[in-house]
Design a protein around this motif. Structure first.
Motif, PDB file in Angstrom:
ATOM      1  N   PHE A 185     -22.074 -28.066 -15.056  1.00 25.06           N
ATOM      2  CA  PHE A 185     -21.572 -28.495 -13.750  1.00 25.06           C
ATOM      3  C   PHE A 185     -20.208 -29.151 -13.950  1.00 25.06           C
ATOM      4  O   PHE A 185     -20.016 -29.942 -14.881  1.00 25.06           O
ATOM      5  CB  PHE A 185     -22.535 -29.485 -13.095  1.00 25.06           C
ATOM      6  N   LEU A 186     -19.267 -28.817 -13.095  1.00 22.84           N
ATOM      7  CA  LEU A 186     -17.952 -29.444 -13.084  1.00 22.84           C
ATOM      8  C   LEU A 186     -17.856 -30.366 -11.882  1.00 22.84           C
ATOM      9  O   LEU A 186     -18.036 -29.923 -10.738  1.00 22.84           O
ATOM     10  CB  LEU A 186     -16.835 -28.396 -13.000  1.00 22.84           C
ATOM     11  N   TYR A 187     -17.586 -31.636 -12.146  1.00 21.79           N
ATOM     12  CA  TYR A 187     -17.322 -32.586 -11.076  1.00 21.79           C
ATOM     13  C   TYR A 187     -15.810 -32.607 -10.855  1.00 21.79           C
ATOM     14  O   TYR A 187     -15.056 -33.087 -11.701  1.00 21.79           O
ATOM     15  CB  TYR A 187     -17.825 -33.976 -11.447  1.00 21.79           C
ATOM     16  N   VAL A 188     -15.388 -32.099  -9.728  1.00 19.02           N
ATOM     17  CA  VAL A 188     -13.967 -31.928  -9.438  1.00 19.02           C
ATOM     18  C   VAL A 188     -13.480 -33.100  -8.589  1.00 19.02           C
ATOM     19  O   VAL A 188     -13.978 -33.332  -7.488  1.00 19.02           O
ATOM     20  CB  VAL A 188     -13.719 -30.594  -8.712  1.00 19.02           C
ATOM     21  N   SER A 189     -12.488 -33.809  -9.109  1.00 19.13           N
ATOM     22  CA  SER A 189     -11.927 -34.969  -8.418  1.00 19.13           C
ATOM     23  C   SER A 189     -10.574 -34.623  -7.817  1.00 19.13           C
ATOM     24  O   SER A 189      -9.720 -34.014  -8.471  1.00 19.13           O
ATOM     25  CB  SER A 189     -11.759 -36.144  -9.390  1.00 19.13           C
ATOM     26  N   SER A 190     -10.390 -35.011  -6.579  1.00 19.47           N
ATOM     27  CA  SER A 190      -9.094 -34.907  -5.908  1.00 19.47           C
ATOM     28  C   SER A 190      -9.018 -36.066  -4.934  1.00 19.47           C
ATOM     29  O   SER A 190     -10.027 -36.676  -4.593  1.00 19.47           O
ATOM     30  CB  SER A 190      -8.964 -33.570  -5.185  1.00 19.47           C
ATOM     31  N   TYR A 191      -7.831 -36.365  -4.490  1.00 23.14           N
ATOM     32  CA  TYR A 191      -7.688 -37.548  -3.645  1.00 23.14           C
ATOM     33  C   TYR A 191      -6.403 -37.460  -2.843  1.00 23.14           C
ATOM     34  O   TYR A 191      -5.569 -36.561  -3.036  1.00 23.14           O
ATOM     35  CB  TYR A 191      -7.686 -38.811  -4.501  1.00 23.14           C
ATOM     36  N   LEU A 192      -6.230 -38.399  -1.922  1.00 21.93           N
ATOM     37  CA  LEU A 192      -5.040 -38.517  -1.088  1.00 21.93           C
ATOM     38  C   LEU A 192      -4.676 -37.202  -0.420  1.00 21.93           C
ATOM     39  O   LEU A 192      -3.618 -36.642  -0.664  1.00 21.93           O
ATOM     40  CB  LEU A 192      -3.854 -39.026  -1.917  1.00 21.93           C
ATOM     41  N   PRO A 193      -5.538 -36.649   0.424  1.00 30.82           N
ATOM     42  CA  PRO A 193      -5.241 -35.345   1.010  1.00 30.82           C
ATOM     43  C   PRO A 193      -4.084 -35.340   1.987  1.00 30.82           C
ATOM     44  O   PRO A 193      -3.434 -34.317   2.167  1.00 30.82           O
ATOM     45  CB  PRO A 193      -6.544 -34.972   1.709  1.00 30.82           C
ATOM     46  N   SER A 194      -3.810 -36.451   2.649  1.00 30.54           N
ATOM     47  CA  SER A 194      -2.725 -36.434   3.635  1.00 30.54           C
ATOM     48  C   SER A 194      -1.509 -37.176   3.099  1.00 30.54           C
ATOM     49  O   SER A 194      -1.625 -38.157   2.380  1.00 30.54           O
ATOM     50  CB  SER A 194      -3.174 -37.072   4.952  1.00 30.54           C
ATOM     51  N   VAL A 195      -0.342 -36.679   3.464  1.00 36.96           N
ATOM     52  CA  VAL A 195       0.922 -37.285   3.079  1.00 36.96           C
ATOM     53  C   VAL A 195       1.742 -37.496   4.340  1.00 36.96           C
ATOM     54  O   VAL A 195       1.919 -36.562   5.125  1.00 36.96           O
ATOM     55  CB  VAL A 195       1.686 -36.376   2.088  1.00 36.96           C
ATOM     56  N   PRO A 196       2.226 -38.714   4.604  1.00 37.27           N
ATOM     57  CA  PRO A 196       2.871 -38.991   5.892  1.00 37.27           C
ATOM     58  C   PRO A 196       3.997 -38.042   6.255  1.00 37.27           C
ATOM     59  O   PRO A 196       4.187 -37.713   7.425  1.00 37.27           O
ATOM     60  CB  PRO A 196       3.395 -40.420   5.697  1.00 37.27           C
ATOM     61  N   HIS A 208     -11.660 -37.839   3.067  1.00 39.78           N
ATOM     62  CA  HIS A 208     -11.965 -37.081   1.852  1.00 39.78           C
ATOM     63  C   HIS A 208     -12.609 -38.040   0.857  1.00 39.78           C
ATOM     64  O   HIS A 208     -11.987 -38.477  -0.112  1.00 39.78           O
ATOM     65  CB  HIS A 208     -10.709 -36.452   1.276  1.00 39.78           C
ATOM     66  N   ASP A 209     -13.851 -38.370   1.101  1.00 38.11           N
ATOM     67  CA  ASP A 209     -14.585 -39.328   0.275  1.00 38.11           C
ATOM     68  C   ASP A 209     -15.642 -38.612  -0.556  1.00 38.11           C
ATOM     69  O   ASP A 209     -16.756 -39.103  -0.738  1.00 38.11           O
ATOM     70  CB  ASP A 209     -15.244 -40.395   1.157  1.00 38.11           C
TER      71      ASP A 209
END
Length: 477
Positions: A185-196, A208-209
């Motif tokens: 299993f790969l736990y894929v982390s990403s964050y900060l989806p929006s940029v002003p 995106h929690d």
């Protein structure tokens, strides 16, 4: 790398990475005594550290913009990520590593991990498609691609592209969790989806929690797919402390990095504004046990490491996003540092209790990006010792056996790589593998070091067949 690099790849508020340090300089930098700082590219180290060799970046990866990133190991080979692809080194003779192959496949950050004959790469910037010939894409374009790429490395001289799996908001980092039926299993982390400045892309929206969990059957990796997207912070996580970046703590919007400890069914999460302890006894459903926050001193919870007994966690704070000079007197010893927590209690009653901070004390120039970054345990039974990268702060070997009084026991660093803070330089990852320290320097290439010290020498007897640092092995139990 974290917030600032994320903004660069999404076409962001601060503009190019070259401009970022100019924004941060007035906020973070403090004059450093030139007499205390090594000259440009000059090597300084503690007497117990030996620098065995440097293998410079080569060919299409030699450009300053081709940043080296994370490392993974399998048998006699080291696999080094680069923003333009990855490199395979033969390290059977650690003092004489050889490049076996270079695979061109652009995609920030190209963090790398290994499971058997499979190699995984993280892509966290929009691309026009999922091929290795893609071009930079646009956030607002629904056809842009981000996620995980899979390669077959059974022939390390000719890695073969197998499959790409798109994941929501891309893959900044990923972490492996072994399954029980011939899968990973790969736990894929990403964050900060929006940029002003650019808004939110159609495939990446707030809130995106969550993380994406990809199941990869070893016998048929082409069948890999996203099997779950658990929400880790149903209450939204840390809202941030309201202070402007970079002084303020970031609001939680996903995780930057996760570290599993499969033998203990535990995972530690560095999730922007939160440090988290998870139960992963069910790999598809990570369950939060405890959350800690440090809005006074931590700006960006970046990565996490257990000690071997899994009764401590070291969290890192990547103040300045890896792009600023934070190892100076103006910032001080508690920001851009490590924080040591002890895990107390049992079962679901476990909680994390803060013990102390650790930060390198050597002065760094205002042109050196320096902050706590990726490291690993040195396997010494009965002691808690890490080797750790600090970008241009170099490499530190430090002992946190006494959680309240951590201390450095060895170091290696170079003087400033450039006369300005951009482009970035220094050690991205510094890991201990089968008796040696391997560092993937953003600009200088692969460094191999050895520490000769009675406190760390027992680690030389420990041998592994494979090492992904974010999937911690149990060395002694």
């Amino acid at each position: 790398m974290s917030f600032l690099e994320r903004r660069r790849t999404r076409g962001a508020l601060f503009g190019s990475l070259t401009a970022i340090p100019l924004v941060l300089a007035g906020l973070l930098a403090a004059p450093a005594s030139s007499a205390d700082i090594p000259g440009k590219d000059e090597i300084v180290k503690s007497p117990n550290m030996r620098h065995l060799v440097n293998v410079p970046k080569q060919g299409p990866f030699a450009a300053p913009s081709a940043y080296n990133s994370d490392l993974a190991f399998k048998g006699r080979y080291a696999f080094a990520g680069n923003y333009d692809g990855f490199v395979v080194y033969d390290i059977a003779r650690p003092a004489r590593p050889k490049i076996v192959s270079q695979v061109s496949c652009p995609g920030s950050q190209n963090d790398v991990s290994i499971a058997g004959n499979l190699l995984f790469l993280s892509t966290d910037a929009p691309r026009t498609d999922d091929s290795c010939q893609s071009a930079p894409g646009k956030v607002a374009d629904a056809s842009s691609w981000e996620g995980i790429k899979i390669f077959d490395i059974s022939d390390v001289r000719n890695p073969r592209y197998v499959k790409a799996i798109e994941s929501e908001c891309g893959s900044h980092t990923h972490t492996l969790m072994p399954g029980k039926r011939g899968e990973t299993f790969l736990y894929v982390s990403s964050y900060l989806p929006s940029v002003p400045s650019t808004g939110t892309g159609p495939d990446c929206r707030e809130p995106h929690d969550k993380i994406s969990i990809i199941k990869v059957p070893h016998r048929n990796p082409a069948a890999a797919e996203v099997v779950a997207e658990p929400v880790l912070f149903p209450d939204g996580g840390n809202p941030g402390d309201g202070r402007p970046y970079p002084e303020g703590t970031r609001a939680t919007s996903g995780c930057h990095d996760l570290t599993t400890y499969p033998d203990k069914d535990l995972m530690a999460g560095a999730c922007m504004g939160d440090g988290v302890l998870f139960d992963v006894s069910d790999p598809r459903e990570p369950r939060v046990i405890d959350i800690v926050r440090d809005d006074e001193n931590f700006a960006f919870w970046h990565s996490a490491s257990f000690n071997n007994r899994a009764n401590k966690i070291v969290f890192t704070d990547e103040l300045g996003g890896g792009s600023a000079a934070t190892c100076n007197t103006a910032i001080g010893p508690e920001k851009g540092a490590n924080a040591i927590y002890e895990i107390v209690g049992k079962g679901d009653e476990r909680r994390m209790e803060f013990r102390s901070y650790y930060k390198i004390s050597r002065p760094n120039a205002d042109t050196e990006n320096c902050v706590a970054h990726n490291g690993s345990l040195i396997p010494v039974k009965g002691r808690d010792i890490m080797v750790q990268a600090w970008y241009q702060g170099g490499i530190s070997v430090w002992d946190f056996t006494d959680s309240r009084r951590p201390k450095e026991i060895g170091f290696f660093e170079r003087g400033p790589w450039s006369d300005t803070i951009s482009p970035l330089g220094g050690s991205w990852s510094a890991y201990y593998y089968n008796g040696y320290i391997y560092s993937n320097d953003i600009q200088k290439g692969l460094d191999v070091l050895e520490i000769d010290d009675p406190r760390t020498d027992p680690g030389k007897r420990v041998r592994l067949d494979e090492l992904n640092v974010q999937t911690q092995p149990n060395y002694f139990d």
